[in-house]
Design a protein around this motif. Sequence first.
Motif, PDB file in Angstrom:
ATOM      1  N   ILE A  68       4.573   7.137   5.750  1.00 21.79           N
ATOM      2  CA  ILE A  68       3.326   7.312   4.649  1.00 21.79           C
ATOM      3  C   ILE A  68       2.739   6.695   4.201  1.00 21.79           C
ATOM      4  N   ASP A  69       1.279   6.490   3.764  1.00 24.45           N
ATOM      5  CA  ASP A  69       0.630   4.941   3.193  1.00 24.45           C
ATOM      6  C   ASP A  69       0.992   4.826   2.228  1.00 24.45           C
ATOM      7  N   ASP A  70       0.661   3.831   2.301  1.00 22.47           N
ATOM      8  CA  ASP A  70       1.140   3.641   0.323  1.00 22.47           C
ATOM      9  C   ASP A  70       0.997   4.123  -1.400  1.00 22.47           C
ATOM     10  N   SER A 167       7.332   4.527   3.931  1.00 20.69           N
ATOM     11  CA  SER A 167       6.330   3.436   3.440  1.00 20.69           C
ATOM     12  C   SER A 167       6.340   2.691   3.668  1.00 20.69           C
ATOM     13  N   LYS A 168       6.018   2.067   4.547  1.00 16.65           N
ATOM     14  CA  LYS A 168       6.049   0.628   5.966  1.00 16.65           C
ATOM     15  C   LYS A 168       6.100  -0.862   4.838  1.00 16.65           C
ATOM     16  N   ASP A 203       2.495  -6.179  13.852  1.00 17.96           N
ATOM     17  CA  ASP A 203       2.715  -6.379  12.903  1.00 17.96           C
ATOM     18  C   ASP A 203       3.501  -7.504  13.145  1.00 17.96           C
TER      19      ASP A 203
END
Length: 434
Positions: A68-70, A167-168, A203
Motif C-alpha cells: 500500500i502507498d504511504d 508500506s515501503k 529502488d
Amino acid sequence: MKFPGQRKSKHYFPVKNRDPLLAQLTTQPLPVNTWICGIDQTLVDIEAQIDDQLLADYGLPKGNSTLIDDIAAQRLYQQLQQQQLITGEFAGGTIGNTVHNYSVLADDRSVLFGVMSKQIEVGSYAYRYLCHTSSKVDLDYLQPVNGPIGRCFTLISAEGERTFAISKGAMDKLTPEHISKPLIQGGAALVLTAYLMRANKEDGIGEAAMQAIAYAKAADVPVVLTLGTRFLIEEDPQFWQDFIREHITVLAMNEDEGAALTGFDDPLLASEKALEWCDMVLTTAGATGLYTAGYADEAEKRETAHLLLPGSIPEFNRYEFSRPKRKRDCDNPIKVFAHISPYMGGPDKILNTNGAGDGALAALLHDLAANYYHKARVPGSIKHKRGGLCYSSFSQICKYANRVAYEVLAQNSPRLSRGLPEREDSLEEAYWER
C-alpha cells in the motif's frame, strides 16, 4: 561467543591442566572475531486485531501480503490508533529479526545492511526500530535516507488469520555502494530474504543483494536464503529453483513455501526436493514441528540413538546424528534428515506466530557461526579434519531451533528479549546431552 544448546564447555574446548610455569611459554591464541551479515528491508511491524470490514475498506485480500502507498498507510495507522486496535509495535523485517535473535543467542556481533531515516524523532518508526534492536547488532552500515522506513501492518482477524499490508517508505533504497566487501567476506554467513528480489529495479536493494552474494561466493562464505511467503514463490517457482541452485547454500522455509517451491505438500518430501538445489534445508511445519535436511559423507554417517520415524521416506532420521556438510565436500554424499515435534508440545497459549521461523533460522546460523569460530580457535580439532557446514548434528540443530521457535511463540514480540535460560526447569539435562 556463547555456544548453542545446553551443553557443557568440555564439549567445545577440552583442555588439559598445565603447569603454570610452562603455560607462560605457550603461545596463547589470538581473539577471534565472528559475525554474520544480513540485508533487509528495514521496517516496523504494527499488529492489530481487526474485523473483515476493515480489510474490505482498504482492499486487502485476506491472508495475503499487499503493498500500500504511504498515504493509505498513514490513514490506516490513524484509524487503528483511534479505534485502539493496535496490540503491539515492534522492530520487524525477516532478516532484522533473524540477526537480532542471532546476536541475543550468541551474545556476539551481527551486521545489518539496509536503510535508516536521516532525521529520527522520539516515538517515530525509526526510533522504535533502533530501540527494539539488540546492541550487538552493528547498525553503523545502514544507509541514511530521506523519509520513513517501512511499515508492515499485521492485521489479525477474529479467527486468527493474518493479513499483511506493507508500506515501503524508503526501505528499498539501499544501493550496492553501501555493501561492505570486507565485512561480507570476513563473516561466517550472509543471510537474505526472497522479498529483496521483489523490489522494483530502480529502488536498488535487489542489486545491492546481488552484489553482496557475489562478494560472499568469491570468498566461499555460505549464503542463506529464507523464502518469506508462498505467494511470492508460487508466482514463478522455476525462477526460485534456478536462483537457489546458483547462489544459495542453506534454505529456510515453511511447509507452504516448500509446497510452492517444490510442488510437494509433505514438508519432508519438499525438503528432499530442495536438496537438489542447495546443501541444507530448514523447514518449519507448524504443529508438526520442524525438519532439517542436508548431506553427510557415507564414511562419516552416524546412526541415531532415537526411535526411527515413519514417513514418506521410511526411517528417514536414521543418520540424524551426522554433521551437515556441503555436498561438494563429500566423497560419497548421502541425504540426511531429522525431525522434532514442537518443544513441550508447544506453548499453552501461542501469543505470536510472526517470527517463529526467524527464531529457528537464528539458531541454525548460531550453530553455523560456532563452527566457524571453533575452527579458527582450534584448527587441529578432529571436527575440522574433513570440514563441516555446522558444528552440531542434524538432530541437535533441530532441538536448538525448536527451542528458540518455542520462545518466540510464547511471547508477544517476534524478537527475543533475552537468551535461553541457563538451565531448563522443565527438562532433565539429558535432553541436551543425548
